[in-house]
Structure formats: C-alpha cells, structure tokens
Design a protein around this motif. Structure first.
Motif, PDB file in Angstrom:
ATOM      1  N   GLU A  35       0.262  -1.554   0.083  1.00 55.24           N
ATOM      2  CA  GLU A  35       0.206  -0.384  -0.096  1.00 55.24           C
ATOM      3  C   GLU A  35       0.753   1.532   0.155  1.00 55.24           C
ATOM      4  O   GLU A  35       0.717   2.396  -0.754  1.00 55.24           O
ATOM      5  CB  GLU A  35      -0.478  -0.074   1.538  1.00 55.24           C
ATOM      6  CG  GLU A  35      -1.946   1.303   0.664  1.00 55.24           C
ATOM      7  CD  GLU A  35      -2.915   1.721   2.400  1.00 55.24           C
ATOM      8  OE1 GLU A  35      -3.005   2.539   2.675  1.00 55.24           O
ATOM      9  OE2 GLU A  35      -3.092   0.380   3.127  1.00 55.24           O
ATOM     10  N   ARG A  36       1.604   1.041   0.846  1.00 52.59           N
ATOM     11  CA  ARG A  36       1.874   2.807   0.685  1.00 52.59           C
ATOM     12  C   ARG A  36       3.644   2.989  -0.266  1.00 52.59           C
ATOM     13  O   ARG A  36       3.912   3.918  -1.034  1.00 52.59           O
ATOM     14  CB  ARG A  36       3.437   2.474   1.693  1.00 52.59           C
ATOM     15  CG  ARG A  36       3.039   2.788   3.438  1.00 52.59           C
ATOM     16  CD  ARG A  36       4.392   2.463   4.723  1.00 52.59           C
ATOM     17  NE  ARG A  36       5.064   3.552   4.152  1.00 52.59           N
ATOM     18  CZ  ARG A  36       4.779   4.388   4.212  1.00 52.59           C
ATOM     19  NH1 ARG A  36       4.289   5.253   5.212  1.00 52.59           N
ATOM     20  NH2 ARG A  36       6.010   5.507   4.557  1.00 52.59           N
ATOM     21  N   VAL A  37       4.177   2.266  -1.340  1.00 51.51           N
ATOM     22  CA  VAL A  37       4.600   1.590  -2.146  1.00 51.51           C
ATOM     23  C   VAL A  37       3.570   2.260  -3.399  1.00 51.51           C
ATOM     24  O   VAL A  37       4.376   2.478  -3.967  1.00 51.51           O
ATOM     25  CB  VAL A  37       5.070   0.028  -2.728  1.00 51.51           C
ATOM     26  CG1 VAL A  37       5.731   0.415  -3.929  1.00 51.51           C
ATOM     27  CG2 VAL A  37       6.405  -0.280  -1.985  1.00 51.51           C
ATOM     28  N   HIS A  38       2.600   1.697  -3.467  1.00 50.77           N
ATOM     29  CA  HIS A  38       1.222   1.929  -4.346  1.00 50.77           C
ATOM     30  C   HIS A  38       1.113   3.668  -4.060  1.00 50.77           C
ATOM     31  O   HIS A  38       1.216   4.546  -5.077  1.00 50.77           O
ATOM     32  CB  HIS A  38       0.462   1.521  -4.237  1.00 50.77           C
ATOM     33  CG  HIS A  38       0.277   0.111  -5.059  1.00 50.77           C
ATOM     34  ND1 HIS A  38      -1.543  -0.907  -5.104  1.00 50.77           N
ATOM     35  CD2 HIS A  38       1.455  -0.431  -5.848  1.00 50.77           C
ATOM     36  CE1 HIS A  38      -0.221  -1.780  -4.993  1.00 50.77           C
ATOM     37  NE2 HIS A  38       1.062  -1.606  -6.044  1.00 50.77           N
ATOM     38  N   ARG A  39       0.825   4.017  -2.953  1.00 53.60           N
ATOM     39  CA  ARG A  39       0.597   5.524  -2.415  1.00 53.60           C
ATOM     40  C   ARG A  39       2.118   6.256  -3.100  1.00 53.60           C
ATOM     41  O   ARG A  39       1.735   7.275  -3.255  1.00 53.60           O
ATOM     42  CB  ARG A  39       0.785   5.436  -1.090  1.00 53.60           C
ATOM     43  CG  ARG A  39      -0.771   4.928  -0.551  1.00 53.60           C
ATOM     44  CD  ARG A  39      -1.335   5.518   1.113  1.00 53.60           C
ATOM     45  NE  ARG A  39      -2.472   5.558   1.218  1.00 53.60           N
ATOM     46  CZ  ARG A  39      -3.961   5.330   0.800  1.00 53.60           C
ATOM     47  NH1 ARG A  39      -3.775   6.724   0.131  1.00 53.60           N
ATOM     48  NH2 ARG A  39      -4.562   5.058   1.313  1.00 53.60           N
ATOM     49  N   ASN A  62       2.049   6.928  -6.675  1.00 53.48           N
ATOM     50  CA  ASN A  62       1.087   7.859  -7.674  1.00 53.48           C
ATOM     51  C   ASN A  62       0.743   9.085  -7.055  1.00 53.48           C
ATOM     52  O   ASN A  62       0.632   9.945  -7.773  1.00 53.48           O
ATOM     53  CB  ASN A  62      -0.556   6.969  -7.144  1.00 53.48           C
ATOM     54  CG  ASN A  62      -0.916   5.775  -7.748  1.00 53.48           C
ATOM     55  OD1 ASN A  62      -0.643   6.134  -9.211  1.00 53.48           O
ATOM     56  ND2 ASN A  62      -1.568   4.391  -7.074  1.00 53.48           N
ATOM     57  N   ALA A  63       1.416   9.318  -5.531  1.00 55.02           N
ATOM     58  CA  ALA A  63       2.190  10.630  -5.054  1.00 55.02           C
ATOM     59  C   ALA A  63       3.303  11.013  -6.420  1.00 55.02           C
ATOM     60  O   ALA A  63       2.918  12.603  -6.677  1.00 55.02           O
ATOM     61  CB  ALA A  63       2.242  10.265  -3.605  1.00 55.02           C
ATOM     62  N   GLU A  68       5.541  12.488   3.233  1.00 55.92           N
ATOM     63  CA  GLU A  68       3.773  11.213   3.930  1.00 55.92           C
ATOM     64  C   GLU A  68       2.685  12.626   3.451  1.00 55.92           C
ATOM     65  O   GLU A  68       2.082  11.632   3.092  1.00 55.92           O
ATOM     66  CB  GLU A  68       4.917  11.499   5.039  1.00 55.92           C
ATOM     67  CG  GLU A  68       5.854  10.165   5.892  1.00 55.92           C
ATOM     68  CD  GLU A  68       5.238   8.571   5.352  1.00 55.92           C
ATOM     69  OE1 GLU A  68       4.310   8.599   5.550  1.00 55.92           O
ATOM     70  OE2 GLU A  68       6.400   8.530   5.544  1.00 55.92           O
ATOM     71  N   ALA A  69       2.891  13.519   3.353  1.00 53.63           N
ATOM     72  CA  ALA A  69       1.201  13.753   3.566  1.00 53.63           C
ATOM     73  C   ALA A  69       0.885  13.773   1.929  1.00 53.63           C
ATOM     74  O   ALA A  69      -0.506  13.615   1.605  1.00 53.63           O
ATOM     75  CB  ALA A  69       1.325  15.315   3.458  1.00 53.63           C
ATOM     76  N   SER A  94      -3.319   7.598  -3.336  1.00 49.89           N
ATOM     77  CA  SER A  94      -4.242   6.848  -4.144  1.00 49.89           C
ATOM     78  C   SER A  94      -3.652   5.517  -3.918  1.00 49.89           C
ATOM     79  O   SER A  94      -1.830   5.029  -3.659  1.00 49.89           O
ATOM     80  CB  SER A  94      -4.507   6.083  -5.234  1.00 49.89           C
ATOM     81  OG  SER A  94      -4.914   5.287  -5.520  1.00 49.89           O
ATOM     82  N   ALA A  95      -3.757   4.617  -3.540  1.00 47.06           N
ATOM     83  CA  ALA A  95      -3.233   3.350  -2.697  1.00 47.06           C
ATOM     84  C   ALA A  95      -3.784   2.372  -3.817  1.00 47.06           C
ATOM     85  O   ALA A  95      -2.460   1.066  -3.390  1.00 47.06           O
ATOM     86  CB  ALA A  95      -3.925   2.780  -0.933  1.00 47.06           C
TER      87      ALA A  95
END
Length: 205
Positions: free
Chosen positions: A35-39, A42-43, A139-140, A146-147
C-alpha cells in the motif's frame, strides 16, 4: 517478471507476514508495504512525473529505500540513491549529471540538501521524507495519493535504478539497471545463497 511483481506476489501469499522490520522502531507487513509503495508511486506521478523521469534519494541507510526501490519499479521512474558521504561539490556534479525531476531528502540531511540541490539543478523539486513545516512533506503527499496500483506497466528493459560508479577514474557516472538486469541478478544470487520464503535477511542499503 518485473521487480515490483515480487512485492505483489508476496502481498498475495504472505500479506500479514512481516516484510520489513526496523529494530526498535516499526515493522510493515507485505500488504502494508504494498500500500505504501502504491501511494508513493502515485504521489510521484501526481507531481507530473512521467515514466523514464529520474528521482534521486538523499538519505542514510533505512527502510525508506525499500519503498523507494519498489515505487520506482512500479511507476516506471528511474531512481538514483545518493551517497551521503559525498562532499557537496561531488553531489552537485553528480546530480547535475543525473538531471532528476525530484530529490527526496531525509530530515536529518535537509539543511545540507537545501544548500546544494539548487546549485545542482534549477528545476529539481526538493521534497522532504516526512518531518515538519519546512518543505513539501512526502508523507502528506502519500496520504493524499491513491493506494491502487499505479496506472503504468513498465517494460522489462526499462531502467528502474541508476547506480553510481565508484568514480575512481573520473567523475561519478550512472550505471543503468533494468528490471531484467535486476531479476537476473536476484536469481543468480539465490542459486548461490538459497533463502527460504520465510527466512529473515539483514539488509544494509
């Protein structure tokens, strides 16, 4: 097979098992890491980056690199880890050569990065890896992203990492590592050093 397929496979089969353990700090399961990698992917793409663009990471040894490497692989971006032991002038020269669109800087190195990054590039965006009111907080950006899996699918011969050469015969240069290179190296390593799917390995990045 692509590098980030490793993460997806492990999230499917071992979702609640530990993926990354930082002694005395925290642990992430494979599903949480995914999930963090996807976020993160996408960020970065949400900043306007496109597959093939370069992202540099300026941070001491830490778990952030695991997310960074997988996110670059998943998003089609080319990552470049910067040696924190380089002198500012060496960093300026190497980053000028890399031409990254974004430089991710650890809070402990923020003051240094804020000094040399503008000298290395007039266009690179400097983003803080967590922290406070100084600079854009990654982090923000991740929390707002998106996850879901990023909307790209790299080719096995696409570059996902740029590894600095030693510079023993001149200025640092970047050796290109593709998904195909990386997977082949992992398979060769596993042939010599068998690691079970539930084993724990010490990783220094």
């Amino acid at each position: 097979m692509l590098v980030h397929d490793i993460l997806g496979r492990n999230a499917d089969f071992f979702g609640d098992e530990p993926a990354v353990i930082v002694p005395g700090s925290h642990a992430l399961t494979w599903r949480e890491l995914q999930e963090r990698v996807h976020r993160l992917s996408n960020a970065l793409l949400g900043l306007g980056l496109r597959p093939g663009d370069r992202v540099a990471m300026y941070a001491p040894n830490g778990a952030e690199y695991v997310e960074f490497y997988f996110a670059c692989a998943a998003s089609g971006l080319a990552g470049a880890a910067l040696n924190v032991r380089l002198a500012p002038e060496e960093l300026v020269a190497y980053v000028s050569y890399l031409e990254p669109a974004v430089v991710l800087a650890h809070p402990t190195l923020w003051s240094s990065a804020a000094e040399w990054v503008p000298r290395a590039s007039a266009t690179a965006r400097l983003i803080r890896l967590g922290g406070d009111e100084h600079g854009t907080d990654l982090e923000a950006l991740m929390a707002a992203a998106s996850a879901a899996p990023p909307p790209v699918r790299p080719h096995p011969d696409d570059v996902y990492q740029l590894a600095a050469t030693s510079g023993t015969t001149g200025p640092l240069k970047a050796a290109r590592m593709t998904h195909r290179n990386a997977i082949a190296a992992m398979v060769n390593w596993l042939c010599e050093m068998p690691v079970g799917e539930r084993d724990v390995a010490l990783q220094c990045i």
